[in-house]
Design a protein around this motif. Sequence first.
Motif: not given
Length: 197
Positions: A64-65, A68, A118-119, A121-123, A129
């Motif tokens: 996870t970030d 978040s 892509n993965s 970039e979620c972070y 978040p």
Amino acid sequence: MSFHENNPKKIFSDEWKELQNAVKDASHDYHLMTLSTSTNDKPDSRTVVLRHVDKKNYLLSFHTDTRSPKYNQLKNNPDVSILFYSVNKRTQLRITGNASLCKDYKLLESKWMSMNKNSKECYLGEIAPSGKIPKGEIINKVVIEEKDINPLTGIKNFTRINIKIASIEILRLHHLGHKRLFCNLEKNPIDYQWLAS
Ligand SMILES: Cc1cc2nc3c(=O)[nH]c(=O)nc-3n(C[C@H](O)[C@H](O)[C@H](O)COP(=O)(O)O)c2cc1C
């Protein structure tokens, strides 16, 4: 897995095998889990991906970030509830546990380096978040540019949370009678108890 299996130890170990398989297999029903935390004594649930299981130490992990809300909720109250459901096997796993932060920075770095763009970039979203996106925009901007060649950019937001499991309740649905097994992992040896469903 057979409906006629009544040996608690076998049922318990079969479910761990399914969890192990689910880490690598994105189409496995257990690949996604519902994680419930609490915030000011109110429950909060969301889907996360099962990233690692450790049967020896009764651990489950997800990524996870660190920005978040769930991360901060877990810092305030590490008690969690986790739910899995396999449509294919008509089996529900209802888990209680305690969350802790992975401090193995070498492992985190190797996981980060193995992630695709892509993965990663979620972070790398400009806004943390669950933060509000400004009016007129819909998608969170990514704060990395092509010229930024440092492969470690973003790793500061990336972490792994380990859940030490306290109990697993296994519910197997069947038209001849549902079977519900409570496994108390805080007892050594594990305490198995059949429950009415
Ligand atoms: C299929 C699916 C998989 C997800 N996997 C993760 C994950 O592994 N880690 C994560 O932090 N969020 C994941 N999310 C997003 C979370 O469900 C959630 O929306 C987001 O993390 C914000 O949660 P929070 O506000 O409770 O912190 C996933 C969402 C979906 C729909």
